[in-house]
Scaffold this motif. Structure first.
Motif: not given
Length: 433
Positions: A251, A255, A262, A368-369, A374
């Motif tokens: 991610h 992201a 997302c 998340v970035e 994750m």
């Protein structure tokens, strides 16, 4: 004498004029018919905008690889004029019966190449100059500097620990020698050491004191109840859960570095209860053209995370059944491991929070970035949800869904901003069936 000088001067002027005329005519011929010098930097931009969807420099994709394509075509007896005609309108060459054009068309499953009549001769020269560049060498990581620093710090720590161990050993030996010396002095002086009188054991004294026994029992009962309560409150709470997926997905790169939204991958979060697991077709929207990451990204993944990103992309190709040029039809399911999982008796609707309330994904799922792998950032407990409902104001501006409700409840509570709790967000039936 003057005539001789005049003749020499005239001949020199004529010679100079002839040279200038020859140079000018040569440059004109080069501009009109000869190959032009290309700009690789501009060629890279043109290549990415017009060619990269179907071609790669060093591997076949929808079309053939294009590294040194001009030199390879020259070996077939094809010049720049043929290349320009092919790029601008390949179908015309095929219909005209050009032998090499028909050969390429048949070799690549009769897939027609897009026409690019808007590209000028200079644009094509720039693109060919970019394809003629040698492939970049992979960057060599500066292992020596980092390794040296780490080794130096490790050696210094070992030296310090070794020195402390030697120091404590010397102190222990010194104390033993001092005790022996004092015993010798006492024997020489005729002094007898006083024998220690044994008193009542501490455990026996403790047992005989009923008050201490009662206080200790109460303390242990309360402590046990506290730890048992804490243990049961953590049942089903998986905060920090970070499983290893069958295909590594960063991610942080997608992201974070690439800025992919997302909801591009988790599109059902806008319209459904569940956010959904993206299908492999979503991945192939990009990775049909991206089979290798940048060399510096590959080196970073191996050095910092122990991941070979190119190998993970190959796992994706194997699962979806892609051989680099076409789908084979032999796909394999990917057994993704679920990370966020609410109990069956708890109801949560992604679309209600994402589309209606406008809650950002990071509010619940964390940064998340920044995550290479994750993991579950929030506890997802009932208390955590209730606190959010109590503290979060509902976005009622330009939201017709809340217009009438906001007018009535704002009068009831006498406030301008309403929290989710004031709009019924604490009612049991909202989250429990």
């Amino acid at each position: 004498m003057k005539q001789v000088i005049y003749r020499n001067l005239t001949s020199k002027i004529l010679s100079l004029g002839f040279i200038l005329l020859l140079t000018f005519s040569t440059s004109l011929n080069a501009q009109d018919g000869g190959p032009q010098a290309g700009d690789p930097a501009n060629g890279k931009s043109l290549f990415n905008a017009n060619c990269a969807a179907c071609h790669k420099l060093d591997r076949d994709m929808t079309g053939p690889m294009l590294r040194n394509v001009e030199a390879r075509l020259a070996e077939e007896g094809l010049d720049r004029e043929w290349i320009n005609a092919w790029i601008r309108n390949s179908s015309a060459l095929i219909k005209a019966g050009d032998a090499y054009a028909v050969k390429i068309y048949n070799e690549w499953n009769q897939t027609a190449m897009n026409a690019f009549p808007q590209l000028s001769d200079q644009d094509i020269s720039d693109i060919l100059a970019y394809t003629a560049q040698p492939p970049p060498l992979p960057p060599t990581p500066e292992v020596g500097v980092a390794t040296g620093e780490t080794a130096g710090s490790g050696i210094s720590n070992n030296l310090i620990l070794g020195a402390l161990a030697v120091l404590f050993a010397l102190l222990a030996m010194a104390l033993i020698l001092v005790k022996r010396t004092l015993n010798r002095f006492a024997e020489a002086k005729g002094i007898e050491a006083v024998a220690e009188t044994k008193g009542k054991p501490i455990w026996k004294a403790f047992v005989e004191n009923q008050f201490l026994v009662l206080v200790t029992a109460i303390f242990f009962l309360l402590a046990s109840a506290y730890f048992v309560y804490g243990y049961f409150m953590q049942v089903g709470v998986d905060q920090g859960y970070e499983p290893v997926q069958p295909i590594h997905y960063s991610h942080r790169i997608h992201a974070g570095d690439n800025g992919i939204d997302c909801k591009y991958c988790h599109s059902s979060a806008r319209v459904s209860k569940h956010s959904g697991i993206p299908s492999l077709n979503i991945c192939m929207n990009c990775h049909k053209s991206i089979a290798n990451v940048a060399p510096e990204t590959l080196a970073e993944g191996k050095a910092e995370y122990g991941v070979d990103y190119d190998a993970e992309i190959q796992k994706l190709y194997e699962a979806v059944g892609w051989d680099g040029t076409a789908y084979t039809g032999e796909s394999k399911p990917v057994k993704w491991i679920r990370i966020h999982n609410l109990p069956d008796f708890a109801y949560f609707n992604h679309s209600q929070h994402v589309s209606v309330a406008g809650v950002e994904c990071q509010t619940c799922h964390g940064p998340v970035e920044e995550m290479e792998i994750m993991y579950q950032h929030s506890p997802l407990t009932m208390g955590w949800c209730i606190n959010c409902h109590r503290e979060t104001n509902v976005k009622v501006k330009d939201n017709e869904y809340y217009t009438k409700i906001h007018e009535e409840l704002s009068k009831k509570y006498g406030v301008e901003q309403l929290t989710a709790a004031q709009m019924g967000g604490l009612e049991c039936g909202k989250c429990h069936y």
